[in-house]
Design a protein around this motif. Structure first.
Motif, PDB file in Angstrom:
ATOM      1  N   ALA A  51       0.840  -1.201   0.000  1.00  0.00           N
ATOM      2  CA  ALA A  51       0.000   0.000   0.000  1.00  0.00           C
ATOM      3  C   ALA A  51       0.877   1.254   0.000  1.00  0.00           C
ATOM      4  O   ALA A  51       0.611   2.211  -0.741  1.00  0.00           O
ATOM      5  CB  ALA A  51      -0.931  -0.009   1.207  1.00  0.00           C
ATOM      6  N   ALA A  52       1.925   1.243   0.821  1.00  0.00           N
ATOM      7  CA  ALA A  52       2.839   2.387   0.856  1.00  0.00           C
ATOM      8  C   ALA A  52       3.549   2.540  -0.489  1.00  0.00           C
ATOM      9  O   ALA A  52       3.711   3.659  -0.999  1.00  0.00           O
ATOM     10  CB  ALA A  52       3.861   2.208   1.979  1.00  0.00           C
ATOM     11  N   TRP A  53       3.965   1.422  -1.086  1.00  0.00           N
ATOM     12  CA  TRP A  53       4.640   1.488  -2.385  1.00  0.00           C
ATOM     13  C   TRP A  53       3.683   2.003  -3.454  1.00  0.00           C
ATOM     14  O   TRP A  53       4.073   2.780  -4.321  1.00  0.00           O
ATOM     15  CB  TRP A  53       5.162   0.110  -2.783  1.00  0.00           C
ATOM     16  N   LYS A  54       2.427   1.579  -3.391  1.00  0.00           N
ATOM     17  CA  LYS A  54       1.436   1.994  -4.386  1.00  0.00           C
ATOM     18  C   LYS A  54       1.222   3.508  -4.323  1.00  0.00           C
ATOM     19  O   LYS A  54       1.121   4.168  -5.361  1.00  0.00           O
ATOM     20  CB  LYS A  54       0.117   1.246  -4.140  1.00  0.00           C
ATOM     21  N   GLU A  55       1.166   4.062  -3.106  1.00  0.00           N
ATOM     22  CA  GLU A  55       1.024   5.515  -2.967  1.00  0.00           C
ATOM     23  C   GLU A  55       2.229   6.230  -3.567  1.00  0.00           C
ATOM     24  O   GLU A  55       2.079   7.224  -4.287  1.00  0.00           O
ATOM     25  CB  GLU A  55       0.866   5.889  -1.497  1.00  0.00           C
ATOM     26  N   ALA A  56       3.418   5.738  -3.272  1.00  0.00           N
ATOM     27  CA  ALA A  56       4.632   6.350  -3.821  1.00  0.00           C
ATOM     28  C   ALA A  56       4.661   6.209  -5.338  1.00  0.00           C
ATOM     29  O   ALA A  56       5.078   7.134  -6.050  1.00  0.00           O
ATOM     30  CB  ALA A  56       5.872   5.709  -3.202  1.00  0.00           C
ATOM     31  N   ASP A  57       4.201   5.073  -5.850  1.00  0.00           N
ATOM     32  CA  ASP A  57       4.186   4.841  -7.291  1.00  0.00           C
ATOM     33  C   ASP A  57       3.190   5.779  -7.978  1.00  0.00           C
ATOM     34  O   ASP A  57       3.481   6.319  -9.048  1.00  0.00           O
ATOM     35  CB  ASP A  57       3.832   3.382  -7.575  1.00  0.00           C
ATOM     36  N   ASP A  58       2.039   5.985  -7.356  1.00  0.00           N
ATOM     37  CA  ASP A  58       1.054   6.905  -7.929  1.00  0.00           C
ATOM     38  C   ASP A  58       1.597   8.337  -7.959  1.00  0.00           C
ATOM     39  O   ASP A  58       1.396   9.068  -8.933  1.00  0.00           O
ATOM     40  CB  ASP A  58      -0.258   6.849  -7.147  1.00  0.00           C
ATOM     41  N   ALA A  59       2.292   8.739  -6.883  1.00  0.00           N
ATOM     42  CA  ALA A  59       2.894  10.074  -6.849  1.00  0.00           C
ATOM     43  C   ALA A  59       3.959  10.198  -7.937  1.00  0.00           C
ATOM     44  O   ALA A  59       4.064  11.241  -8.599  1.00  0.00           O
ATOM     45  CB  ALA A  59       3.503  10.337  -5.477  1.00  0.00           C
ATOM     46  N   TRP A  60       4.747   9.136  -8.135  1.00  0.00           N
ATOM     47  CA  TRP A  60       5.779   9.138  -9.180  1.00  0.00           C
ATOM     48  C   TRP A  60       5.147   9.284 -10.557  1.00  0.00           C
ATOM     49  O   TRP A  60       5.615  10.063 -11.386  1.00  0.00           O
ATOM     50  CB  TRP A  60       6.579   7.841  -9.085  1.00  0.00           C
ATOM     51  N   LYS A  61       4.064   8.535 -10.810  1.00  0.00           N
ATOM     52  CA  LYS A  61       3.384   8.625 -12.103  1.00  0.00           C
ATOM     53  C   LYS A  61       2.826  10.021 -12.334  1.00  0.00           C
ATOM     54  O   LYS A  61       2.920  10.564 -13.442  1.00  0.00           O
ATOM     55  CB  LYS A  61       2.247   7.598 -12.175  1.00  0.00           C
ATOM     56  N   LEU A 102      13.140  11.735 -17.039  1.00  0.00           N
ATOM     57  CA  LEU A 102      12.038  11.479 -16.123  1.00  0.00           C
ATOM     58  C   LEU A 102      12.567  10.727 -14.905  1.00  0.00           C
ATOM     59  O   LEU A 102      13.537   9.986 -14.984  1.00  0.00           O
ATOM     60  CB  LEU A 102      10.951  10.651 -16.807  1.00  0.00           C
ATOM     61  N   GLU A 103      11.897  10.926 -13.789  1.00  0.00           N
ATOM     62  CA  GLU A 103      12.309  10.259 -12.559  1.00  0.00           C
ATOM     63  C   GLU A 103      12.013   8.762 -12.660  1.00  0.00           C
ATOM     64  O   GLU A 103      10.958   8.354 -13.139  1.00  0.00           O
ATOM     65  CB  GLU A 103      11.546  10.857 -11.382  1.00  0.00           C
ATOM     66  N   ALA A 104      12.944   7.947 -12.214  1.00  0.00           N
ATOM     67  CA  ALA A 104      12.763   6.491 -12.243  1.00  0.00           C
ATOM     68  C   ALA A 104      11.852   6.059 -11.099  1.00  0.00           C
ATOM     69  O   ALA A 104      11.841   6.665 -10.028  1.00  0.00           O
ATOM     70  CB  ALA A 104      14.107   5.791 -12.122  1.00  0.00           C
TER      71      ALA A 104
END
Length: 144
Positions: A51-61, A102-104
């Motif tokens: 869940a924490a990774w998904k939030e960070a991934d959504d912010a990255w996208k 772009l940020e990885a």
């Protein structure tokens, strides 16, 4: 879960052999329950991490998408300026915009369920191939 009397043959239910099978069956059943509980706990912990990774991934996208949208807006302005410069037969006043790097994304977390430490050790990668052939460690031939 297996059956204790699955072969269809008659059994003496008070015999030592059958009693040992019952004890073994109960033991494996309890071990399976414990393993099941451990897997559930591991899965719950993994869900929290995911869940924490998904939030960070959504912010990255979102950040990369915003950067790309800004680039495309600048590119549209540059193309309008380029077309106008072509009509007026002059040079474009500024360079074509570049998207940039772009940020990885962060790597997806991996479950560590203890499978790595299964007790199997690799041999050292030295010069020891099991061939002693009479050679001592001091470089001699084993004869004095």
């Amino acid at each position: 879960m297996g059956q204790l009397n699955g072969d269809g043959l008659l059994r003496l239910l008070t015999g030592d052999k059958f009693y040992n099978q019952v004890v073994e069956h109960q033991k494996t059943s309890e071990e399976e329950k414990i393993e099941h509980k451990n897997r559930r706990k591991l899965r719950e912990a993994q869900l929290g991490v995911m869940a924490a990774w998904k939030e960070a991934d959504d912010a990255w996208k979102k950040q990369n998408k915003d950067q790309q949208e800004g680039y495309h807006e600048e590119l549209q302005l540059w193309e309008v300026e380029r077309d106008l410069a072509k009509q007026e037969k002059r040079w474009v006043g500024w360079a074509k915009p570049k998207l940039g790097k772009l940020e990885a994304s962060a790597p997806k977390p991996v479950v560590d369920n203890g499978a790595a430490g299964n007790g199997v050790e690799e041999e050292e990668d030295g010069n020891d191939n099991g061939n002693d052939e009479g050679i001592d460690s001091d470089g001699g031939n084993g004869k004095e």
